[in-house]
Design a protein around this motif. Structure first.
Motif, PDB file in Angstrom:
ATOM      1  N   ALA A  25     -13.585 -20.563  11.169  1.00  0.00           N
ATOM      2  CA  ALA A  25     -14.856 -20.520  10.967  1.00  0.00           C
ATOM      3  C   ALA A  25     -15.555 -19.037  11.227  1.00  0.00           C
ATOM      4  CB  ALA A  25     -15.859 -21.485  11.222  1.00  0.00           C
ATOM      5  N   PRO A  26     -15.654 -18.952  12.538  1.00  0.00           N
ATOM      6  CA  PRO A  26     -16.388 -17.634  13.136  1.00  0.00           C
ATOM      7  C   PRO A  26     -15.952 -16.345  12.467  1.00  0.00           C
ATOM      8  CG  PRO A  26     -15.742 -18.934  14.974  1.00  0.00           C
ATOM      9  CD  PRO A  26     -15.030 -19.373  13.894  1.00  0.00           C
ATOM     10  N   VAL A  27     -14.589 -16.128  12.171  1.00  0.00           N
ATOM     11  CA  VAL A  27     -14.141 -15.000  11.397  1.00  0.00           C
ATOM     12  C   VAL A  27     -14.507 -15.126  10.026  1.00  0.00           C
ATOM     13  CG1 VAL A  27     -11.897 -13.825  10.684  1.00  0.00           C
ATOM     14  CG2 VAL A  27     -12.023 -15.172  12.793  1.00  0.00           C
ATOM     15  N   PHE A  28     -14.816 -16.162   9.268  1.00  0.00           N
ATOM     16  CA  PHE A  28     -15.178 -16.225   8.025  1.00  0.00           C
ATOM     17  C   PHE A  28     -16.650 -16.120   7.991  1.00  0.00           C
ATOM     18  CE2 PHE A  28     -17.509 -19.114   5.233  1.00  0.00           C
ATOM     19  CZ  PHE A  28     -17.370 -18.575   3.791  1.00  0.00           C
TER      20      PHE A  28
ATOM     21  N   THR B 209      -7.936 -14.743  -2.030  1.00  0.00           N
ATOM     22  CA  THR B 209      -7.528 -14.580  -3.433  1.00  0.00           C
ATOM     23  C   THR B 209      -6.663 -12.949  -3.509  1.00  0.00           C
ATOM     24  OG1 THR B 209      -8.874 -16.004  -4.226  1.00  0.00           O
ATOM     25  CG2 THR B 209      -8.292 -14.205  -5.995  1.00  0.00           C
ATOM     26  N   ILE B 210      -5.851 -12.822  -4.287  1.00  0.00           N
ATOM     27  CA  ILE B 210      -5.311 -11.430  -4.454  1.00  0.00           C
ATOM     28  C   ILE B 210      -6.208 -10.722  -5.457  1.00  0.00           C
ATOM     29  CG2 ILE B 210      -3.177 -10.135  -5.038  1.00  0.00           C
ATOM     30  CD1 ILE B 210      -2.801 -12.151  -2.915  1.00  0.00           C
ATOM     31  N   GLY B 211      -6.693  -9.504  -4.921  1.00  0.00           N
ATOM     32  CA  GLY B 211      -7.476  -8.888  -5.614  1.00  0.00           C
ATOM     33  C   GLY B 211      -7.225  -7.490  -6.302  1.00  0.00           C
ATOM     34  N   LEU B 212      -7.907  -6.714  -6.644  1.00  0.00           N
ATOM     35  CA  LEU B 212      -7.601  -5.271  -6.936  1.00  0.00           C
ATOM     36  C   LEU B 212      -7.099  -4.526  -5.699  1.00  0.00           C
ATOM     37  CD1 LEU B 212     -10.441  -4.201  -9.352  1.00  0.00           C
ATOM     38  CD2 LEU B 212      -7.959  -4.983 -10.182  1.00  0.00           C
ATOM     39  N   PRO B 213      -6.278  -3.566  -5.583  1.00  0.00           N
ATOM     40  CA  PRO B 213      -5.875  -2.820  -4.635  1.00  0.00           C
ATOM     41  C   PRO B 213      -6.990  -2.593  -3.443  1.00  0.00           C
ATOM     42  CG  PRO B 213      -4.608  -2.114  -6.193  1.00  0.00           C
ATOM     43  CD  PRO B 213      -5.403  -3.041  -6.973  1.00  0.00           C
ATOM     44  N   ALA B 214      -8.081  -1.842  -3.897  1.00  0.00           N
ATOM     45  CA  ALA B 214      -9.186  -1.543  -3.195  1.00  0.00           C
ATOM     46  C   ALA B 214     -10.006  -2.684  -2.510  1.00  0.00           C
ATOM     47  CB  ALA B 214      -9.967  -0.778  -4.036  1.00  0.00           C
ATOM     48  N   GLU B 215     -10.096  -3.894  -3.375  1.00  0.00           N
ATOM     49  CA  GLU B 215     -10.616  -5.106  -2.702  1.00  0.00           C
ATOM     50  C   GLU B 215      -9.719  -5.645  -1.543  1.00  0.00           C
ATOM     51  OE1 GLU B 215     -12.785  -6.921  -6.612  1.00  0.00           O
ATOM     52  OE2 GLU B 215     -10.690  -7.191  -6.392  1.00  0.00           O
ATOM     53  N   ASN B 216      -8.490  -5.697  -1.802  1.00  0.00           N
ATOM     54  CA  ASN B 216      -7.682  -6.117  -0.736  1.00  0.00           C
ATOM     55  C   ASN B 216      -7.561  -5.128   0.460  1.00  0.00           C
ATOM     56  OD1 ASN B 216      -6.760  -7.943  -2.576  1.00  0.00           O
ATOM     57  ND2 ASN B 216      -4.850  -6.344  -3.173  1.00  0.00           N
ATOM     58  N   ALA B 217      -7.717  -3.862   0.355  1.00  0.00           N
ATOM     59  CA  ALA B 217      -8.004  -3.001   1.490  1.00  0.00           C
ATOM     60  C   ALA B 217      -9.232  -3.372   2.119  1.00  0.00           C
ATOM     61  CB  ALA B 217      -7.742  -1.687   0.968  1.00  0.00           C
ATOM     62  N   ARG B 218     -10.214  -3.317   1.446  1.00  0.00           N
ATOM     63  CA  ARG B 218     -11.572  -3.710   1.832  1.00  0.00           C
ATOM     64  C   ARG B 218     -11.432  -4.975   2.640  1.00  0.00           C
ATOM     65  NH1 ARG B 218     -17.061  -3.920   0.109  1.00  0.00           N
ATOM     66  NH2 ARG B 218     -18.113  -4.694   1.795  1.00  0.00           N
ATOM     67  N   PHE B 219     -10.871  -6.014   2.236  1.00  0.00           N
ATOM     68  CA  PHE B 219     -10.900  -7.133   3.144  1.00  0.00           C
ATOM     69  C   PHE B 219      -9.944  -6.860   4.172  1.00  0.00           C
ATOM     70  CE2 PHE B 219      -7.396 -10.438   4.145  1.00  0.00           C
ATOM     71  CZ  PHE B 219      -8.029 -11.353   4.626  1.00  0.00           C
ATOM     72  N   LEU B 220      -8.768  -6.276   4.488  1.00  0.00           N
ATOM     73  CA  LEU B 220      -8.120  -6.268   5.394  1.00  0.00           C
ATOM     74  C   LEU B 220      -8.873  -5.327   6.597  1.00  0.00           C
ATOM     75  CD1 LEU B 220      -4.669  -5.600   3.771  1.00  0.00           C
ATOM     76  CD2 LEU B 220      -5.159  -7.359   5.388  1.00  0.00           C
TER      77      LEU B 220
ATOM     78  N   ALA C 162     -12.134  -5.094   6.769  1.00  0.00           N
ATOM     79  CA  ALA C 162     -13.110  -6.099   7.468  1.00  0.00           C
ATOM     80  C   ALA C 162     -12.476  -6.989   8.400  1.00  0.00           C
ATOM     81  CB  ALA C 162     -13.995  -6.872   6.213  1.00  0.00           C
ATOM     82  N   LEU C 163     -11.451  -7.548   7.857  1.00  0.00           N
ATOM     83  CA  LEU C 163     -10.706  -8.563   8.903  1.00  0.00           C
ATOM     84  C   LEU C 163     -10.216  -8.211  10.376  1.00  0.00           C
ATOM     85  CD1 LEU C 163      -9.434 -11.343   9.553  1.00  0.00           C
ATOM     86  CD2 LEU C 163      -7.405 -10.560   8.195  1.00  0.00           C
ATOM     87  N   ALA C 164      -9.801  -6.883  10.299  1.00  0.00           N
ATOM     88  CA  ALA C 164      -9.536  -5.942  11.442  1.00  0.00           C
ATOM     89  C   ALA C 164     -10.743  -5.922  12.264  1.00  0.00           C
ATOM     90  CB  ALA C 164      -8.738  -4.706  11.088  1.00  0.00           C
ATOM     91  N   LYS C 165     -11.819  -5.614  11.653  1.00  0.00           N
ATOM     92  CA  LYS C 165     -12.967  -5.267  12.388  1.00  0.00           C
ATOM     93  C   LYS C 165     -13.451  -6.420  12.899  1.00  0.00           C
ATOM     94  CE  LYS C 165     -15.823  -2.391  10.364  1.00  0.00           C
ATOM     95  NZ  LYS C 165     -17.006  -1.861   9.487  1.00  0.00           N
TER      96      LYS C 165
END
Length: 370
Positions: free
Chosen positions: A321-324, A349-360, A362-365
């Motif tokens: 929940a806090p990560v979400f 959800t699997i997105g476009l390559p740029a969307e996936n990269a943006r998620f990863l 943000a997740l790392a941050k």
């Protein structure tokens, strides 16, 4: 005289929580004062390609007829589906999304004193359609996050009328093979309707998953439900279908609402059925995006549940929940799964390559901030 209209509702309804969809982009933008253009939504297993140009053309052609009711029988779409799926016209039931097919099954075959069997970590609509009509839900513990078909078989009793099984399953992405399905169907009593939910079957590659249609002729107690919301990219238009014996289809049509699929959805779905290029492009994008996310999880030292859908559940090793919430502040919407009994996971959800990269990114941050 006043009454408590919660306590006046059916007991099964009282115990339900409303279905919570993925957070809309505009809602997040309002809440956190973010620019909607900079928000990435990977929460609802939507097709990132956007609608097919052929579908948009079909919708434009239909716009002039908006004053007319749609074809209540959906003849054109049923004909295309019957031809594509190798069944007769009277074996097809159209729904307002495949959720509608599940709802029709519940209304037609479940009632107080009866029960439906489904798996732990399975689609949230199964308990909703079961308990809404006063039937009991028999939830079978999952095995390695997926369906334990032998245990589900053992849970069936004289009051069971429906078994819901999903392949692949949402939200876990888990799946079972053709032999497992065959063994299960052979032993299910004839009085039990098996609903095989194949909402994500178009993402299956080769023989990874069984095709439910291959079992229809041999099992008159089988219904296969599918949707145009995922691989076909028509989530907003709400159109799905069920394939079964003509007898089961006739029963479902007795409780189906008139005109449950609108004319734009019918026209769009007809165009989508014929658009093999769009479907294949979506599969390729999904396969590459799945690998992109898995590699990102690996670099972050995170585990995941192998998936055959257009989504993947990442195991954060902590309450998610806090990560979400941290991801929301970064303008990235994913799906928490605590309501599915999976508090340490997020579904992406699997997105476009740029969307996936943006998620990863943000997740790392968010993880680095602790």
């Amino acid at each position: 005289m006043s009454g408590n209209f919660l306590t006046l509702a059916q007991p099964g309804v009282q115990q339900l929580s409303p279905y919570v969809p993925g957070k809309p982009v505009d809602e997040l933008a309002r809440e956190l004062n973010l620019d909607p253009a900079n928000i990435v939504k990977l929460a609802s297993n939507e097709n990132p390609l956007g609608p097919s140009p052929k579908v948009l053309a079909a919708i434009r052609e239909e716009l002039a007829e908006l004053t007319r009711y749609p074809d209540g029988n959906g003849f054109a779409l049923k004909s295309l589906l019957a031809q594509k799926c190798g069944v007769e016209l009277n074996q097809v039931t159209l729904g307002n999304g495949s959720n509608d097919i599940l709802e029709l099954v519940g209304r037609a075959y479940l009632a107080p004193g009866l029960n439906a069997v489904f798996s732990e970590h399975a689609f949230a609509v199964y308990p909703i359609v079961t308990q809404a009509v006063g039937a009991d839900a028999k939830v079978v513990p999952a095995k390695e996050w997926g369906h334990d078909l032998p245990a589900m078989l053992a849970a069936i009793d004289a009051q069971t009328r429906v078994v819901f099984i999903a392949n692949p399953n949402n939200p876990t992405g888990t799946w079972f093979d053709a032999q497992a399905l065959s063994d299960f169907l052979q032993d299910v009593p004839e009085h039990v309707l098996v609903v095989l939910d194949e909402a994500y079957i178009e993402y299956a590659k080769g023989s990874d998953l069984p095709n439910g249609l291959d079992f229809l002729a041999a099992y008159p107690n089988l219904l296969v439900s599918r949707t145009f919301s995922k691989a076909y990219g028509l989530a907003s238009l709400r159109v799905g279908y069920g394939l079964s014996t003509a007898v089961v289809a006739d029963v479902l049509n007795r409780v189906r609402q008139p005109f449950n699929v609108n004319s734009l959805a019918l026209a769009a779905a007809c165009a989508a059925v014929k658009d093999a290029e769009y479907l294949e492009e979506g599969r390729r994008l999904n396969e590459s995006g799945m690998l992109q996310l898995q590699e990102g999880f690996r670099e972050l030292g995170l585990g995941w549940i192998p998936s055959k859908g257009n989504f993947i559940c990442v195991d954060l090793g902590q309450v998610a929940a806090p990560v979400f919430q941290g991801l929301l502040r970064e303008g990235v919407i994913v799906r928490p799964t605590a309501n599915y009994g999976m508090p340490n996971h997020l579904r992406i959800t699997i997105g476009l390559p740029a969307e996936n990269a943006r998620f990863l990114e943000a997740l790392a941050k968010v993880l680095a901030r602790g």
